[in-house]
Write an enzyme that holds these catalytic residues in place. Sequence first.
Site, PDB file in Angstrom:
ATOM      1  CB  SER A  11     -12.219 -61.367  -2.912  1.00 18.78           C
ATOM      2  OG  SER A  11     -11.419 -60.686  -1.968  1.00 18.78           O
ATOM      3  CB  SER A  12      -7.719 -60.239  -4.519  1.00 18.90           C
ATOM      4  OG  SER A  12      -7.438 -59.996  -3.147  1.00 18.90           O
ATOM      5  CB  ILE A  14      -1.800 -65.744  -2.022  1.00 18.49           C
ATOM      6  CG1 ILE A  14      -0.548 -64.928  -2.398  1.00 18.49           C
ATOM      7  CG2 ILE A  14      -1.420 -67.170  -1.631  1.00 18.49           C
ATOM      8  CD1 ILE A  14       0.403 -64.673  -1.239  1.00 18.49           C
ATOM      9  CE1 TYR A 158       1.608 -58.537   6.385  1.00 23.45           C
ATOM     10  CE2 TYR A 158       3.987 -58.705   6.041  1.00 23.45           C
ATOM     11  CZ  TYR A 158       2.698 -59.153   5.798  1.00 23.45           C
ATOM     12  OH  TYR A 158       2.518 -60.234   4.974  1.00 23.45           O
TER      13      TYR A 158
HETATM   14  P1  NAD Z   1      -4.507 -59.550  -1.219  1.00 21.30           P
HETATM   15  O1  NAD Z   1      -4.752 -58.208  -0.633  1.00 21.30           O
HETATM   16  O2  NAD Z   1      -4.709 -59.750  -2.667  1.00 21.30           O
HETATM   17  O3  NAD Z   1      -5.345 -60.658  -0.441  1.00 21.30           O
HETATM   18  C1  NAD Z   1      -5.726 -60.574   0.897  1.00 21.30           C
HETATM   19  C2  NAD Z   1      -7.167 -61.010   0.975  1.00 21.30           C
HETATM   20  O4  NAD Z   1      -7.602 -61.032   2.334  1.00 21.30           O
HETATM   21  C3  NAD Z   1      -8.078 -60.048   0.213  1.00 21.30           C
HETATM   22  O5  NAD Z   1      -8.884 -60.789  -0.670  1.00 21.30           O
HETATM   23  C4  NAD Z   1      -8.881 -59.392   1.301  1.00 21.30           C
HETATM   24  O6  NAD Z   1     -10.185 -59.042   0.890  1.00 21.30           O
HETATM   25  C5  NAD Z   1      -8.896 -60.497   2.351  1.00 21.30           C
HETATM   26  N1  NAD Z   1      -9.275 -60.029   3.683  1.00 21.30           N
HETATM   27  C6  NAD Z   1      -8.813 -58.968   4.368  1.00 21.30           C
HETATM   28  N2  NAD Z   1      -9.459 -58.867   5.539  1.00 21.30           N
HETATM   29  C7  NAD Z   1     -10.346 -59.890   5.586  1.00 21.30           C
HETATM   30  C8  NAD Z   1     -11.304 -60.326   6.539  1.00 21.30           C
HETATM   31  N3  NAD Z   1     -11.505 -59.673   7.687  1.00 21.30           N
HETATM   32  N4  NAD Z   1     -12.028 -61.438   6.270  1.00 21.30           N
HETATM   33  C9  NAD Z   1     -11.849 -62.109   5.119  1.00 21.30           C
HETATM   34  N5  NAD Z   1     -10.986 -61.735   4.175  1.00 21.30           N
HETATM   35  C10 NAD Z   1     -10.243 -60.634   4.410  1.00 21.30           C
HETATM   36  O7  NAD Z   1      -3.000 -59.917  -0.831  1.00 21.30           O
HETATM   37  P2  NAD Z   1      -2.185 -61.314  -0.886  1.00 21.30           P
HETATM   38  O8  NAD Z   1      -0.802 -60.965  -1.224  1.00 21.30           O
HETATM   39  O9  NAD Z   1      -2.883 -62.328  -1.700  1.00 21.30           O
HETATM   40  O10 NAD Z   1      -2.206 -61.713   0.660  1.00 21.30           O
HETATM   41  C11 NAD Z   1      -2.635 -62.971   1.137  1.00 21.30           C
HETATM   42  C12 NAD Z   1      -1.799 -63.380   2.345  1.00 21.30           C
HETATM   43  O11 NAD Z   1      -0.448 -63.549   1.934  1.00 21.30           O
HETATM   44  C13 NAD Z   1      -1.790 -62.352   3.486  1.00 21.30           C
HETATM   45  O12 NAD Z   1      -1.909 -63.029   4.711  1.00 21.30           O
HETATM   46  C14 NAD Z   1      -0.416 -61.716   3.362  1.00 21.30           C
HETATM   47  O13 NAD Z   1       0.055 -61.250   4.596  1.00 21.30           O
HETATM   48  C15 NAD Z   1       0.396 -62.882   2.840  1.00 21.30           C
HETATM   49  N6  NAD Z   1       1.648 -62.500   2.167  1.00 21.30           N
HETATM   50  C16 NAD Z   1       1.651 -61.647   1.087  1.00 21.30           C
HETATM   51  C17 NAD Z   1       2.853 -61.299   0.493  1.00 21.30           C
HETATM   52  C18 NAD Z   1       2.916 -60.353  -0.669  1.00 21.30           C
HETATM   53  O14 NAD Z   1       4.006 -59.866  -0.961  1.00 21.30           O
HETATM   54  N7  NAD Z   1       1.844 -60.076  -1.370  1.00 21.30           N
HETATM   55  C19 NAD Z   1       4.055 -61.815   0.982  1.00 21.30           C
HETATM   56  C20 NAD Z   1       4.025 -62.688   2.068  1.00 21.30           C
HETATM   57  C21 NAD Z   1       2.812 -63.020   2.645  1.00 21.30           C
END
Ligand code: NAD
Length: 312
Positions: A11-12, A14, A158
């Site tokens: 939904s958002s 990555i 985390y």
């Molecule tokens: P984001 O918050 O935009 O995306 C996370 C997504 O996971 C959201 O769409 C949320 O609704 C979904 N989600 C949460 N709980 C859920 C569930 N129970 N079932 C299904 N969907 C669920 O953030 P992002 O940055 O796109 O994060 C995506 C991944 O990348 C995560 O695993 C995060 O740990 C990892 N990550 C992010 C960063 C950063 O700096 N943003 C860095 C390294 C790794």
Amino acid sequence: GTRRVLVTGCSSGIGLAVAARLAKDELRRFKVVATMRDLGKRGPLEKAAGDSLNKTLEIKQLDACSESSIRECVNSLPDRRYDVKYSAVIVNNAGLGMIGPLECQSIDAMKELFDTNFFGLARLVKEVLPDMKRRQSGHIVVMSSVMGTQGLIFNDVYSASKFAVEGFCESLAVQALKFNIKTTLVEPGPVVTEFERKVYEDAESMDLSGTDKETAKIFREIYLPYSKKMFASLGQTPEEVAEQTVKVITDKEPPLRHQTNRLYMPMTALKHADPTGRLPLDSFYKMTFKHDKVFNATLAMLHLLKRIGGKK
Ligand code: NAD
């Protein structure tokens, strides 16, 4: 041939970028099953998918915290069991963030984070692994983090959840390979998404009365500005991470680990340079508490490198 890629948390951020990028692939190599917990939030993905919607991309419900929701989603795929037309790829991306002094975080919140970040992965892999083994093909791609290999101040829980993810995949990868199944941990550094915004929003309004004044001060006055600076100078876009995820998926011999941010690599290299852990500990300590000027200069240099790199 065509590959079916199931992505979670679309939904958002990555997840959305990965799903849209795969669906719009010029060579049409992918059929994307883009999943999210709450289908009411499908708007931005539909917009990003454009013409590919309901052609190379379909949207389905999947809650990483529910075994039955995962099973229902996988069962609804037409080739669930025996059709060998598709080589299946999963991109486990759904995840939560959490920062702050440990004393201010509840055990329930920590469990919720592990339930999503770690058990979400365990549930999905349990569900698809038997099929992948039967087909003797598949690729398990997991959105980890540089914090899956190296801890960072005020990211205790985390980072622990991402270490869990890394240990799980590193162990599983050996068995999986025997069945011709590949495993890849994608490790982004800072990425500018909702994730960052949510985490800071929570941090600003966080009740710090559970900790002492000095810790609260370190968090508010050193960590938060430091972290914001990191995002501003080293942060990647979700699209950059998506592009690299596609490269990993199409790689004939995908690596077990792929760091997406070259500018962050000097930081992760510290750990491998000294097995006693003293070097990274000392460096992170100095970066945080002593050498603010050195740190700023380093960031400025990395920023410059990035600009030079971008001109190539
Ligand atoms: P984001 O918050 O935009 O995306 C996370 C997504 O996971 C959201 O769409 C949320 O609704 C979904 N989600 C949460 N709980 C859920 C569930 N129970 N079932 C299904 N969907 C669920 O953030 P992002 O940055 O796109 O994060 C995506 C991944 O990348 C995560 O695993 C995060 O740990 C990892 N990550 C992010 C960063 C950063 O700096 N943003 C860095 C390294 C790794």
